[in-house]
Design a protein around this motif. Structure first.
Motif, PDB file in Angstrom:
ATOM      1  N   PHE A  61     -33.735  -4.257 -53.082  1.00 24.75           N
ATOM      2  CA  PHE A  61     -33.736  -4.532 -54.518  1.00 24.75           C
ATOM      3  C   PHE A  61     -32.736  -3.602 -55.196  1.00 24.75           C
ATOM      4  CE2 PHE A  61     -36.717  -1.171 -53.730  1.00 24.75           C
ATOM      5  CZ  PHE A  61     -36.540  -0.292 -54.783  1.00 24.75           C
ATOM      6  N   SER A  62     -32.444  -3.892 -56.459  1.00 25.23           N
ATOM      7  CA  SER A  62     -31.507  -3.063 -57.223  1.00 25.23           C
ATOM      8  C   SER A  62     -32.204  -2.428 -58.412  1.00 25.23           C
ATOM      9  CB  SER A  62     -30.344  -3.915 -57.752  1.00 25.23           C
ATOM     10  OG  SER A  62     -29.597  -4.442 -56.694  1.00 25.23           O
ATOM     11  N   ILE A  63     -31.796  -1.206 -58.715  1.00 24.43           N
ATOM     12  CA  ILE A  63     -32.195  -0.522 -59.941  1.00 24.43           C
ATOM     13  C   ILE A  63     -30.949  -0.478 -60.823  1.00 24.43           C
ATOM     14  CG2 ILE A  63     -32.882   1.680 -60.980  1.00 24.43           C
ATOM     15  CD1 ILE A  63     -35.232   0.480 -59.599  1.00 24.43           C
ATOM     16  N   ILE A  64     -31.100  -0.955 -62.063  1.00 27.62           N
ATOM     17  CA  ILE A  64     -29.994  -1.007 -63.018  1.00 27.62           C
ATOM     18  C   ILE A  64     -30.394  -0.152 -64.228  1.00 27.62           C
ATOM     19  CG2 ILE A  64     -28.571  -2.516 -64.464  1.00 27.62           C
ATOM     20  CD1 ILE A  64     -29.838  -4.768 -62.416  1.00 27.62           C
ATOM     21  N   ILE A  65     -29.567   0.843 -64.540  1.00 28.06           N
ATOM     22  CA  ILE A  65     -29.885   1.768 -65.629  1.00 28.06           C
ATOM     23  C   ILE A  65     -28.729   1.797 -66.620  1.00 28.06           C
ATOM     24  CG2 ILE A  65     -30.572   4.120 -66.243  1.00 28.06           C
ATOM     25  CD1 ILE A  65     -31.514   4.484 -63.349  1.00 28.06           C
ATOM     26  N   ASP A  66     -29.074   1.679 -67.897  1.00 29.43           N
ATOM     27  CA  ASP A  66     -28.062   1.710 -68.952  1.00 29.43           C
ATOM     28  C   ASP A  66     -28.572   2.573 -70.108  1.00 29.43           C
ATOM     29  OD1 ASP A  66     -25.756   1.150 -70.353  1.00 29.43           O
ATOM     30  OD2 ASP A  66     -26.503  -0.750 -71.146  1.00 29.43           O
ATOM     31  N   GLY A  67     -27.835   3.625 -70.428  1.00 28.10           N
ATOM     32  CA  GLY A  67     -28.220   4.492 -71.535  1.00 28.10           C
ATOM     33  C   GLY A  67     -27.575   5.859 -71.412  1.00 28.10           C
ATOM     34  N   HIS A  68     -27.841   6.705 -72.392  1.00 29.32           N
ATOM     35  CA  HIS A  68     -27.166   8.010 -72.419  1.00 29.32           C
ATOM     36  C   HIS A  68     -27.643   8.963 -71.327  1.00 29.32           C
ATOM     37  CE1 HIS A  68     -30.717   9.374 -74.664  1.00 29.32           C
ATOM     38  NE2 HIS A  68     -30.339  10.585 -74.343  1.00 29.32           N
ATOM     39  N   ASP A  69     -28.854   8.767 -70.788  1.00 27.31           N
ATOM     40  CA  ASP A  69     -29.324   9.641 -69.704  1.00 27.31           C
ATOM     41  C   ASP A  69     -29.429   8.887 -68.376  1.00 27.31           C
ATOM     42  OD1 ASP A  69     -31.527   8.084 -70.387  1.00 27.31           O
ATOM     43  OD2 ASP A  69     -32.929   9.758 -70.504  1.00 27.31           O
ATOM     44  N   GLU A  70     -28.557   7.876 -68.199  1.00 25.82           N
ATOM     45  CA  GLU A  70     -28.627   7.018 -67.013  1.00 25.82           C
ATOM     46  C   GLU A  70     -28.428   7.770 -65.697  1.00 25.82           C
ATOM     47  OE1 GLU A  70     -24.084   5.204 -67.204  1.00 25.82           O
ATOM     48  OE2 GLU A  70     -25.686   4.157 -68.278  1.00 25.82           O
ATOM     49  N   GLU A  71     -27.506   8.729 -65.666  1.00 25.18           N
ATOM     50  CA  GLU A  71     -27.267   9.470 -64.422  1.00 25.18           C
ATOM     51  C   GLU A  71     -28.482  10.322 -64.053  1.00 25.18           C
ATOM     52  OE1 GLU A  71     -23.482  11.428 -64.101  1.00 25.18           O
ATOM     53  OE2 GLU A  71     -22.471   9.759 -65.109  1.00 25.18           O
ATOM     54  N   GLU A  72     -29.050  10.983 -65.035  1.00 24.78           N
ATOM     55  CA  GLU A  72     -30.252  11.794 -64.805  1.00 24.78           C
ATOM     56  C   GLU A  72     -31.409  10.907 -64.344  1.00 24.78           C
ATOM     57  OE1 GLU A  72     -33.299  14.694 -67.281  1.00 24.78           O
ATOM     58  OE2 GLU A  72     -31.471  13.988 -68.255  1.00 24.78           O
ATOM     59  N   ALA A  73     -31.542   9.737 -64.964  1.00 27.02           N
ATOM     60  CA  ALA A  73     -32.616   8.803 -64.605  1.00 27.02           C
ATOM     61  C   ALA A  73     -32.461   8.319 -63.172  1.00 27.02           C
ATOM     62  CB  ALA A  73     -32.628   7.620 -65.563  1.00 27.02           C
ATOM     63  N   MET A  74     -31.235   7.975 -62.767  1.00 28.22           N
ATOM     64  CA  MET A  74     -31.017   7.500 -61.395  1.00 28.22           C
ATOM     65  C   MET A  74     -31.322   8.602 -60.394  1.00 28.22           C
ATOM     66  SD  MET A  74     -30.326   4.860 -59.530  1.00 28.22           S
ATOM     67  CE  MET A  74     -29.363   3.628 -60.397  1.00 28.22           C
ATOM     68  N   LYS A  75     -30.927   9.829 -60.704  1.00 30.52           N
ATOM     69  CA  LYS A  75     -31.231  10.953 -59.807  1.00 30.52           C
ATOM     70  C   LYS A  75     -32.733  11.146 -59.678  1.00 30.52           C
ATOM     71  CE  LYS A  75     -26.959  13.508 -60.557  1.00 30.52           C
ATOM     72  NZ  LYS A  75     -26.330  14.666 -61.186  1.00 30.52           N
ATOM     73  N   GLY A  76     -33.460  11.034 -60.786  1.00 31.52           N
ATOM     74  CA  GLY A  76     -34.912  11.182 -60.754  1.00 31.52           C
ATOM     75  C   GLY A  76     -35.579  10.096 -59.932  1.00 31.52           C
ATOM     76  N   ILE A  77     -35.130   8.864 -60.080  1.00 34.96           N
ATOM     77  CA  ILE A  77     -35.702   7.750 -59.328  1.00 34.96           C
ATOM     78  C   ILE A  77     -35.360   7.870 -57.841  1.00 34.96           C
ATOM     79  CG2 ILE A  77     -35.542   5.247 -58.969  1.00 34.96           C
ATOM     80  CD1 ILE A  77     -35.404   5.024 -62.082  1.00 34.96           C
ATOM     81  N   GLU A  78     -34.123   8.232 -57.537  1.00 35.60           N
ATOM     82  CA  GLU A  78     -33.730   8.439 -56.136  1.00 35.60           C
ATOM     83  C   GLU A  78     -34.583   9.535 -55.494  1.00 35.60           C
ATOM     84  OE1 GLU A  78     -29.568   9.362 -56.450  1.00 35.60           O
ATOM     85  OE2 GLU A  78     -28.987   7.243 -56.448  1.00 35.60           O
ATOM     86  N   ALA A  79     -34.799  10.626 -56.213  1.00 36.25           N
ATOM     87  CA  ALA A  79     -35.612  11.730 -55.689  1.00 36.25           C
ATOM     88  C   ALA A  79     -37.047  11.276 -55.451  1.00 36.25           C
ATOM     89  CB  ALA A  79     -35.585  12.917 -56.652  1.00 36.25           C
ATOM     90  N   LEU A  80     -37.599  10.513 -56.375  1.00 40.88           N
ATOM     91  CA  LEU A  80     -38.957   9.987 -56.198  1.00 40.88           C
ATOM     92  C   LEU A  80     -39.039   9.133 -54.944  1.00 40.88           C
ATOM     93  CD1 LEU A  80     -41.879   9.294 -57.220  1.00 40.88           C
ATOM     94  CD2 LEU A  80     -40.810   7.289 -58.294  1.00 40.88           C
ATOM     95  N   PHE A  81     -38.103   8.194 -54.787  1.00 40.39           N
ATOM     96  CA  PHE A  81     -38.106   7.311 -53.616  1.00 40.39           C
ATOM     97  C   PHE A  81     -38.018   8.107 -52.318  1.00 40.39           C
ATOM     98  CE2 PHE A  81     -36.193   3.402 -55.992  1.00 40.39           C
ATOM     99  CZ  PHE A  81     -37.443   3.088 -56.494  1.00 40.39           C
ATOM    100  N   THR A  82     -37.152   9.111 -52.285  1.00 35.79           N
ATOM    101  CA  THR A  82     -36.968   9.917 -51.077  1.00 35.79           C
ATOM    102  C   THR A  82     -38.177  10.812 -50.805  1.00 35.79           C
ATOM    103  OG1 THR A  82     -34.581   9.937 -51.421  1.00 35.79           O
ATOM    104  CG2 THR A  82     -35.500  11.649 -49.977  1.00 35.79           C
ATOM    105  N   ASN A  83     -38.616  11.559 -51.824  1.00 33.87           N
ATOM    106  CA  ASN A  83     -39.704  12.522 -51.654  1.00 33.87           C
ATOM    107  C   ASN A  83     -41.031  11.868 -51.306  1.00 33.87           C
ATOM    108  OD1 ASN A  83     -37.861  14.517 -52.281  1.00 33.87           O
ATOM    109  ND2 ASN A  83     -38.503  14.685 -54.401  1.00 33.87           N
ATOM    110  N   GLU A  84     -41.269  10.659 -51.836  1.00 29.75           N
ATOM    111  CA  GLU A  84     -42.540   9.972 -51.606  1.00 29.75           C
ATOM    112  C   GLU A  84     -42.466   8.946 -50.476  1.00 29.75           C
ATOM    113  OE1 GLU A  84     -45.438  10.750 -53.052  1.00 29.75           O
ATOM    114  OE2 GLU A  84     -44.420  12.352 -54.164  1.00 29.75           O
TER     115      GLU A  84
END
Length: 88
Positions: free
Chosen positions: A61-84
């Motif tokens: 699946f794809s995660i699509i992020i658009d906004g001023h904190d998009e890079e931070e959001a993608m890093k947070g989601i990637e970390a969640l997926f990896t850590n959990e």
């Protein structure tokens, strides 16, 4: 806008607990975050939307992020997926 593909590694897929964790992480950011699977898009901040897709182990699946904190959001989601162990 940032888009990244992931593959579910969790045995239960993106169901109940993993979906709740994803919604909680996404809700920390102001950016608009969508999950696209089988040509359907849902708001990641909606537990009902995420659960409605029924994404199983091995699905991509794809995660699509658009906004001023998009890079931070993608890093947070990637970390969640990896850590959990949800997706890679």
């Amino acid at each position: 806008m940032i888009t990244r593909q992931f593959t579910i590694t969790a045995e239960v897929g993106l169901h109940a607990r993993p979906a709740t964790q994803l919604v909680q992480e996404a809700s920390r950011y102001s950016s608009h975050i969508e999950l696209e699977y089988n040509e359907k898009k849902v708001n990641v901040k909606s537990i009902m939307g995420v659960m409605s897709l029924g994404i199983a182990q091995g699905a991509t699946f794809s995660i699509i992020i658009d906004g001023h904190d998009e890079e931070e959001a993608m890093k947070g989601i990637e970390a969640l997926f990896t850590n959990e162990g949800i997706a890679e």
